[in-house]
Design a protein around this motif. Structure first.
Motif, PDB file in Angstrom:
ATOM      1  N   ASP A   1       0.837  -1.204   0.000  1.00 45.48           N
ATOM      2  CA  ASP A   1       0.000   0.000   0.000  1.00 45.48           C
ATOM      3  C   ASP A   1       0.873   1.256   0.000  1.00 45.48           C
ATOM      4  OD1 ASP A   1      -2.533  -1.467   0.354  1.00 45.48           O
ATOM      5  OD2 ASP A   1      -1.671  -1.982   2.296  1.00 45.48           O
ATOM      6  N   PHE A   2       1.129   1.826  -1.177  1.00 48.78           N
ATOM      7  CA  PHE A   2       1.928   3.045  -1.256  1.00 48.78           C
ATOM      8  C   PHE A   2       1.567   3.802  -2.527  1.00 48.78           C
ATOM      9  CE2 PHE A   2       4.257  -0.059  -3.661  1.00 48.78           C
ATOM     10  CZ  PHE A   2       4.824   0.644  -4.715  1.00 48.78           C
ATOM     11  N   ASP A   3       1.873   5.097  -2.519  1.00 51.21           N
ATOM     12  CA  ASP A   3       1.687   5.927  -3.696  1.00 51.21           C
ATOM     13  C   ASP A   3       2.989   5.924  -4.498  1.00 51.21           C
ATOM     14  OD1 ASP A   3       2.128   8.673  -5.088  1.00 51.21           O
ATOM     15  OD2 ASP A   3      -0.038   8.548  -4.793  1.00 51.21           O
ATOM     16  N   PRO A   4       2.951   5.471  -5.756  1.00 48.69           N
ATOM     17  CA  PRO A   4       4.207   5.339  -6.521  1.00 48.69           C
ATOM     18  C   PRO A   4       4.966   6.660  -6.665  1.00 48.69           C
ATOM     19  CG  PRO A   4       2.443   4.140  -7.603  1.00 48.69           C
ATOM     20  CD  PRO A   4       1.806   4.925  -6.509  1.00 48.69           C
ATOM     21  N   VAL A   5       4.266   7.754  -6.866  1.00 48.00           N
ATOM     22  CA  VAL A   5       4.949   9.037  -7.048  1.00 48.00           C
ATOM     23  C   VAL A   5       5.652   9.456  -5.748  1.00 48.00           C
ATOM     24  CG1 VAL A   5       4.623  11.488  -7.577  1.00 48.00           C
ATOM     25  CG2 VAL A   5       3.345   9.738  -8.865  1.00 48.00           C
ATOM     26  N   GLU A   6       4.921   9.319  -4.646  1.00 46.32           N
ATOM     27  CA  GLU A   6       5.528   9.685  -3.360  1.00 46.32           C
ATOM     28  C   GLU A   6       6.686   8.741  -3.022  1.00 46.32           C
ATOM     29  OE1 GLU A   6       2.453   9.693  -0.436  1.00 46.32           O
ATOM     30  OE2 GLU A   6       1.316  11.309  -1.408  1.00 46.32           O
ATOM     31  N   ALA A   7       6.508   7.467  -3.315  1.00 48.54           N
ATOM     32  CA  ALA A   7       7.568   6.493  -3.001  1.00 48.54           C
ATOM     33  C   ALA A   7       8.825   6.785  -3.827  1.00 48.54           C
ATOM     34  CB  ALA A   7       7.065   5.078  -3.276  1.00 48.54           C
ATOM     35  N   LEU A   8       8.650   7.138  -5.104  1.00 49.02           N
ATOM     36  CA  LEU A   8       9.804   7.443  -5.946  1.00 49.02           C
ATOM     37  C   LEU A   8      10.565   8.652  -5.408  1.00 49.02           C
ATOM     38  CD1 LEU A   8      11.473   6.780  -8.431  1.00 49.02           C
ATOM     39  CD2 LEU A   8       9.888   8.182  -9.794  1.00 49.02           C
ATOM     40  N   ALA A   9       9.811   9.627  -4.922  1.00 48.01           N
ATOM     41  CA  ALA A   9      10.473  10.809  -4.347  1.00 48.01           C
ATOM     42  C   ALA A   9      11.292  10.420  -3.111  1.00 48.01           C
ATOM     43  CB  ALA A   9       9.425  11.865  -3.993  1.00 48.01           C
ATOM     44  N   LEU A  10      10.752   9.521  -2.307  1.00 53.99           N
ATOM     45  CA  LEU A  10      11.482   9.066  -1.111  1.00 53.99           C
ATOM     46  C   LEU A  10      12.728   8.270  -1.502  1.00 53.99           C
ATOM     47  CD1 LEU A  10       8.491   7.910   1.151  1.00 53.99           C
ATOM     48  CD2 LEU A  10       9.862   9.995   1.387  1.00 53.99           C
ATOM     49  N   VAL A  11      12.584   7.441  -2.516  1.00 52.22           N
ATOM     50  CA  VAL A  11      13.739   6.655  -2.976  1.00 52.22           C
ATOM     51  C   VAL A  11      14.843   7.604  -3.430  1.00 52.22           C
ATOM     52  CG1 VAL A  11      14.555   5.072  -4.764  1.00 52.22           C
ATOM     53  CG2 VAL A  11      12.397   4.609  -3.575  1.00 52.22           C
ATOM     54  N   ARG A  12      14.468   8.612  -4.204  1.00 52.47           N
ATOM     55  CA  ARG A  12      15.485   9.567  -4.674  1.00 52.47           C
ATOM     56  C   ARG A  12      16.110  10.320  -3.498  1.00 52.47           C
ATOM     57  NH1 ARG A  12      12.175  11.352 -10.035  1.00 52.47           N
ATOM     58  NH2 ARG A  12      13.316  10.037 -11.498  1.00 52.47           N
ATOM     59  N   ARG A  13      15.312  10.673  -2.537  1.00 53.02           N
ATOM     60  CA  ARG A  13      15.827  11.425  -1.383  1.00 53.02           C
ATOM     61  C   ARG A  13      16.909  10.640  -0.649  1.00 53.02           C
ATOM     62  NH1 ARG A  13      11.354  12.997   2.802  1.00 53.02           N
ATOM     63  NH2 ARG A  13      10.688  14.234   1.004  1.00 53.02           N
ATOM     64  N   HIS A  14      16.713   9.344  -0.514  1.00 52.89           N
ATOM     65  CA  HIS A  14      17.633   8.563   0.321  1.00 52.89           C
ATOM     66  C   HIS A  14      18.710   7.814  -0.466  1.00 52.89           C
ATOM     67  CE1 HIS A  14      15.509   9.419   4.031  1.00 52.89           C
ATOM     68  NE2 HIS A  14      14.369   9.202   3.394  1.00 52.89           N
ATOM     69  N   PHE A  15      18.464   7.499  -1.733  1.00 55.96           N
ATOM     70  CA  PHE A  15      19.420   6.670  -2.479  1.00 55.96           C
ATOM     71  C   PHE A  15      20.229   7.454  -3.518  1.00 55.96           C
ATOM     72  CE2 PHE A  15      16.596   3.489  -0.772  1.00 55.96           C
ATOM     73  CZ  PHE A  15      17.368   2.344  -0.616  1.00 55.96           C
ATOM     74  N   GLU A  16      19.731   8.631  -3.930  1.00 53.54           N
ATOM     75  CA  GLU A  16      20.315   9.277  -5.103  1.00 53.54           C
ATOM     76  C   GLU A  16      21.761   9.701  -4.901  1.00 53.54           C
ATOM     77  OE1 GLU A  16      17.882  11.481  -8.534  1.00 53.54           O
ATOM     78  OE2 GLU A  16      18.053  12.654  -6.688  1.00 53.54           O
TER      79      GLU A  16
END
Length: 414
Positions: free
Chosen positions: A176-191
């Motif tokens: 259960d997650f929002d793909p757009v919000e999740a992608l932003a979080l991934v970029r914030r922590h992994f980029e």
């Protein structure tokens, strides 16, 4: 978690025990343990503590060709878990104290699961040494104590630099997650994790077997003998339908109490006390080629293993010549597809399967396609799968109860 929205997060690294250096057996699994010993911004054991405090679970596992780290948490904890995974991908805390401690932890795990347990590690730690020839395919991935004790901190750092790069990893989020919000979080922590080149693939290919092989494995705890037969399977990356046919063949042979081998060996002849078949040392579609089709049986001391193998060969020959009987194929397909649906209904299993299929074959979508692909296997394909399991192209490992010391039990006698 009841009906609470939840997410699964997994990181699969494209490195398993078939990638570990020679004379460092067990290194990939040892390194999996070290990844839980803290990282740049996370103290030792804090990863587990944070996930548990959020109401979730976390763990890791090492396979032949990949190592995965996974957790299932309430959806609100998604960013927390992404931060934890990114932090250890950036800089795990590797110390001499942690290394020496985890060497002892892994040795104790081996004592518990292999050396001091009846049928411990049988057949996955020993059968590959009979069925395969090259070090990556044949060695015991749990590890030899001497190899584990020789591991150094410099080797751990080099292993991390080589195999734990972003280019060698697959991040999976399910649930259960929002793909757009999740992608932003991934970029914030992994980029901002520094890029490193992807390592070269380990050569795994071996020529086909040209004859039957046999081995013997002493076990001082086993109350009765056992045998394991191993066959090399079709490449799941290039011959998926042939691989799936062997998955259904396994179900036809032992997937139900009335299945062919169960009926013949357990009920009609009573030659065995248990028999099972399966694809892969750790389950179907969890490794690249060469992968292993397994037949494992326990029996009493009065039964010659050859009698069990004769029944196996008779059933395979009948399937090869005449195909499945009546509704045998339909029932096997229904059992196999129902099993997949049940497995992937669970968030942890779905997350791990998505990541594994992507890191191994670049095909995460197979998680949803496999039931239909299995149901489409034909009688001719099943017969061909039986033909491939030839007695002239297999390895048979006999487990022999013995009173020998445990330190002599890890290597098969060829």
């Amino acid at each position: 978690m009841g009906h609470m929205p939840a997410v699964g997060v997994g990181v699969h690294y494209d490195v398993g025990f078939r990638s570990e250096p020679e004379q460092r057996t067990g290194f990939a699994h040892l390194f999996e343990h070290l990844m839980f010993q803290g990282s740049e911004s996370v103290a030792r054991l804090e990863h587990f503590q944070r996930v548990q405090a959020a109401g979730g679970t976390a763990n890791g596992s090492t396979h032949q060709d990949y190592t995965d780290y996974y957790q299932v948490v309430p959806a609100a904890a998604l960013e927390q878990v992404l931060f934890l995974e990114a932090d250890r991908m950036r800089a795990p805390r590797l110390t001499e104290e942690s290394l020496r401690t985890q060497v002892e932890v892994v040795k104790e795990e081996i004592r518990l699961n292999v050396l001091n347990r009846p049928y411990g590690g049988f057949p996955w730690t020993v059968l590959p040494g009979v069925l395969y020839d090259t070090y990556p395919n044949a060695h015991n991935g749990y590890g030899d104590f001497r190899d584990l004790e020789r591991a150094t901190l410099d080797e751990c750092a080099a292993f991390f630099d080589t195999y734990y790069s972003p280019a060698n990893a697959v991040l999976t989020i399910a649930g259960d997650f929002d793909p757009v919000e999740a992608l932003a979080l991934v970029r914030r922590h992994f980029e901002d994790i520094p890029a490193r080149p992807r390592p070269a693939a380990v050569p795994l290919a071996e020529p086909p077997l040209t004859g039957a092989r046999t081995g013997e494995h002493p076990d001082r705890h086993a109350p009765a003998p056992a045998l394991a037969a191993g066959y090399r399977m079709p490449d799941p990356a290039t011959e998926l339908d042939a691989y799936l046919a062997q998955m259904l063949l396994s179900t036809v042979l032992t997937g139900a109490p009335t299945a062919r081998l169960k009926r013949r060996l357990l009920h009609d002849t009573r030659l065995v006390t248990d028999v099972s078949t399966g694809c892969g040392l750790f389950g179907a579609l969890t490794a690249r080629a060469p992968d292993t089709f397994l037949v494992v049986a326990t029996h009493d001391a009065a039964t010659a293993p050859e009698r069990i193998l004769d029944v196996l060969d008779e059933e395979l020959a009948d399937l090869a010549a005449h195909g499945p009987r009546g509704d045998e194929l339909t029932c096997a397909a229904m059992r196999a597809t129902a099993g997949l649906h049940r497995k992937h209904d669970g968030l942890e299993a779905r997350t791990r399967s998505l990541g594994a299929l992507e890191v191994l074959y670049g095909r995460a979508e197979l998680v949803d396609q496999l039931p239909d692909r299995l149901a489409a296997v034909t009688a001719d394909q099943l017969a061909s799968a039986a033909v491939a399991l030839s007695p002239d192209a297999r390895a048979v490992l006999r487990l022999v109860p013995t009173s020998r010391p445990a330190d002599q039990e890890l290597e098969p006698v060829l």
